[in-house]
Structure formats: structure tokens, C-alpha cells
Design an enzyme around this catalytic site. Sequence first.
Site, mmCIF file in Angstrom:
data_model
loop_
_atom_site.group_PDB
_atom_site.id
_atom_site.type_symbol
_atom_site.label_atom_id
_atom_site.label_comp_id
_atom_site.label_asym_id
_atom_site.label_seq_id
_atom_site.Cartn_x
_atom_site.Cartn_y
_atom_site.Cartn_z
ATOM 1 N N SER A 1 1.499 5.944 -6.357
ATOM 2 C CA SER A 1 3.084 6.092 -5.914
ATOM 3 C C SER A 1 3.825 7.284 -6.650
ATOM 4 O O SER A 1 3.180 8.430 -6.230
ATOM 5 C CB SER A 1 3.777 4.891 -6.282
ATOM 6 O OG SER A 1 5.293 4.916 -5.586
ATOM 7 N N ASP B 1 2.699 2.108 5.467
ATOM 8 C CA ASP B 1 3.502 2.005 4.015
ATOM 9 C C ASP B 1 4.796 1.753 4.049
ATOM 10 O O ASP B 1 5.589 2.497 4.675
ATOM 11 C CB ASP B 1 3.140 3.137 3.176
ATOM 12 C CG ASP B 1 3.494 3.039 1.637
ATOM 13 O OD1 ASP B 1 4.441 2.391 1.206
ATOM 14 O OD2 ASP B 1 2.674 3.770 1.068
ATOM 15 N N HIS C 1 1.987 -0.766 0.541
ATOM 16 C CA HIS C 1 1.954 0.162 -0.502
ATOM 17 C C HIS C 1 1.144 -0.302 -1.530
ATOM 18 O O HIS C 1 1.420 -1.291 -2.121
ATOM 19 C CB HIS C 1 3.532 0.190 -0.945
ATOM 20 C CG HIS C 1 3.744 1.378 -1.776
ATOM 21 N ND1 HIS C 1 3.734 2.462 -1.741
ATOM 22 C CD2 HIS C 1 4.176 1.130 -3.168
ATOM 23 C CE1 HIS C 1 4.099 3.451 -2.744
ATOM 24 N NE2 HIS C 1 4.344 2.419 -3.376
#
Length: 547
Positions: free
Chosen positions: A221, A347, A376
Site C-alpha cells: 500500500s 481494489d 486491497h
Amino acid sequence: MEYESSSLRELVKGIPITHVYVAVLVFVTIWFYNFLEFHFIHDVVFTLFRGSPISLTFNPASEIYHGVVANCRLLHSRYMATPWLASPHVQTTFLNFHGRAPAVEYTRQIFHASDGGTFALDWLKSSDVLGDSTYEDDHTPIVIVIPGLTSDSSAAYIKHLAFSTAKRGWDVVVCNHRGLGGMSVTSDCFYNAGWTKDTRDVINYLHHEHPNAPLFAVGTSIGANILVKYLGEDGEDLPIAGAVAICSPWDLLIGSRFICRRTVQKFYDRALTVGLQEYAQLHQTVYSRLADWDGIVKSRTIRDFDNYATRLVGKFETVDTYYRHCSSAQYVTKVAIPLLCISSLDDPVCTWEAIPWDECRANKNIVLAVTRHGGHLAFFEGLTGSSLWWVRAANEFLGVLHSSPFMHTQKKNPPHSGLESFVDQGPYVNVANGMVAAISNDPLSSDVVEDPSERPKVNDDDIVMPDAEEHAPSGASRQLSNNRELKTLGLTSIVKWLNQLFSHNRRSTWMLSYIAIMSTLPLLGVALHFLFKKRFNKAVLTKTLKW
């Protein structure tokens, strides 16, 4: 009319209440199914629970693809989400609230930064998982993990990665962000989406302490954004053998627009904002001094928090300036080590719209793997959902890379890298396909691609020099010869530049010429008016007197 209304009421009353409940239930189910983007029916009807193939984007001449990724079975197979987690939102939520993480026990090391800041390095060695230290030596590979926003080594997905990697016989160290993992902030510095200094310092430190151990890096991320930005900033001058970026936001400005676009995304926006506020609450003393504390408390979105906290601490003029400066997409073309990037089309936090497809395809060191589903950082697989697909894919890639001759070795960056941008550095204008940009300061630069068929042929015989050269003494003749070479070189450069200007896009060039001519006509008319005004008045006066 009244008769029709009464008939309609009688008809409605005649519908059994159970039918109404069923209709409402069906409607709510359909709405809920679409709202949470379930794909269970698609998996059953269209793929027969075989999953969807992995889309790979790479340069056709990439040695990393042909020598490493081509030997990765998982990247050439299909990904099938856990059936009862067949939704990106359900997967992402389940990962954060449970995640079925394995039990791990880290060994903590405190890292002291040069600015007085401190943060934690949490180690998980292969001997801690395998229970056998016979495999430990100076050449044991080390994987540095960079967590996501407000995440640390205790996050479920970090534990999945650390345990799986250590089980393969490698050592893992989680580089926690400042102020996380139970650590206090001991300097006037916080991490942000583009903060690469801590990553660089830790990697250089580990390389110094373990010079014989291959170093690999995995970013998740925001950590993936930091990792790619760091790789692009340092080019070849870094001791990393290979890296993996998972679910990177790539372009923070696009991500900021995306996360507040739909109702379901706003839930993530609010949840992440609450996490940031809790993080700020832990370090209120420092934030109250460096940022706008009242604004932090009142923040309702990530953008609000970045405006009242991140922007002020990082000394950025605006939030958009911060997003543009810290986005990793602009560094993709400068990555000089083997890099695998994994993203998901569904996502819910980092949109696929920000993925730099063309930049990844242009870089021979990067392979981009995109799945149809996964959420995600989730990518749960199997009936029980006990493992994450991306963890296995990342470990497989690093394992194949480690046994191949394509691991990166640190090299000093060349003084003039071909990856440097010459935009805004030169006085010349290159018009191509409607785009205007600056070209190299050197008119003789060979970096400009030309069409050989349109290149002018300028020879020395085409340049006429004064006859004095033939009668000059030997010393003066050499001087005139040098002057001739310089003039020839300058004229050749001018002709070459003009040819570049006209050969790229003739329509745009002639349009600019037309505009330039039309804009100078009024000035030319004014000049002619003043030039011939006096002569014209005299002629008129003479004719008048004669008449």
C-alpha cells in the site's frame, strides 16, 4: 377514477404478506450484492470456480520477465478468491478485522535516525519459525517489509508475509513507520506517503551489518509507494537485489479523487481518517506544536487530515503539491532493479485508474501483475481463506530471482543518466503530436530520434568561405580553418534543429508559423503607416495645390 383507485387498493390488499417480504428480500439482496461488488455468481457461471488469469504487463525485451517471471508458476496461473469472501469489500474488511494471521513473535531492534528520531525494526528469523538454526549463516537472504498507512508489524497481512517468508528459510525485518508499533516520536519528523529517508537509512544500515546477505524489499500500500519512489530516486546506487510492490496507490492525486467518489469508498475514507486521528492522538504533543490540532480533530477525510497535519509537518504549500511530490508513478521509469508490482482491478482503496501501465511496459526491470479480483492487500484463497495469494506470489518471485543471475548489484549512478528529464532545461521547442516540450540544451545531442529520410545532408563543401584563407600564412590558415569548422558546426546544428522542428509535426509547425505571421501583420501595418505617412501627405498637398 375513484373506482380504479379502489380496485388497486383491493388488489394490493389481496397480495399475501409473505410475497411482499420475499420481494423486499430479493430487492435488498440484489442491491446489497451490487453495492458490495460480489462476484460469486460470475465465479460459478463464467469461470466454474477456476478463477481469472493474471494479466502481465512487461517490456518484450525484459530479461526479468524471460529469466525470472517466466519461471513463476503462480504468475502464469489463475487467482480464485475464497468463495465466501467473493467481494473486494468483504475481503478487505475481513483482512483488517480478523485476517487469520499466523502466530509470530518478533525480536525488536530500536533504530536511531540521524535527526534524533527512533522507530522499531521487528525481526522474524527463519530459526524462529523452523526451530533449527543450522540454516542460519551470513548469506541468508533478508527481506525488508515496509507496511501501509497506520500499519505496523502487528497487521494481519504483515504477519502472513513474515511467517511465510521465514518458513522458506529467509530472515524478515519489518521497518515500522515512526510513531507506530508502540514507539514514541522523538523528533519533529513524521512519516508520510513519500518519506523515503528512513527506508534508505535502514537498508544502508542492514547492508553494512550484513554485507554478504542479499537484501530484498517488499512494500505494501503506502509502503509500496514509498518503496517505488525510493527505488526511482536512487537508481542503480542501492544495495537491493530485488523488490515487490503490493497494491501501490501510484498517483496520490488520483487516489484522493477516487476515495471520495462513491458512497462505498467514503466508508474507507472515513475509516482511514479515524486511524490517522488515533495516530495523531498518540503524539498530540508534537502535532499540536507543528500542525493545526483543531483541524486534525475536525477532519472527516484523509484530505482534511493531510491539509491540517501532513502538509504542515512536511512543509508543502498545498495538499495537491504534497500528493504530486510524493506519488511514485513519476519514478517508475527510473527503477533500475528487478521489481514485481501486484495490483487488483477491484481494489476499493487504490484505484486501477492510477496504475502506470505504459511506464511499467517501458521499463525492462518491471513486471506488472494485475488480477481481476483481490481487494486491497487481501487476495484470500482456498475454501478456508487461510492464506493470501500475493504472499505466495511475492515469495515465489523473490525465490526464483535469488537463484537466477539477474539479481541487482549496487552500482554508482552515472553522472548523466539517460533517464533524466530535460523538460524545462532547454531553450528549444520540440513540437510533436500536439505536445510542446523542451529538448536537450545541446543541439548536437544524439538522444533525439530522427527520421533518416528527412535528415538534411550538409557537407563542408556547401559552406562558402572567404578567399583570404587560400593566401593566408600557415598560422593564420590554421586559425581560419578552426573558424571554418566552428561556423560549419554551428550552421549544421542550426539546420539540424530546424529539420527536427519541421519533421516532427509539419501541421503543428506551419500552424505556429501562420499564427506568428498573422500576429505580426498589424505591427507591420503600423510601421508602414508611420514610414509613408509624411511622404503621402506631401503628395496629397502637391496635388491639391495643382488642382
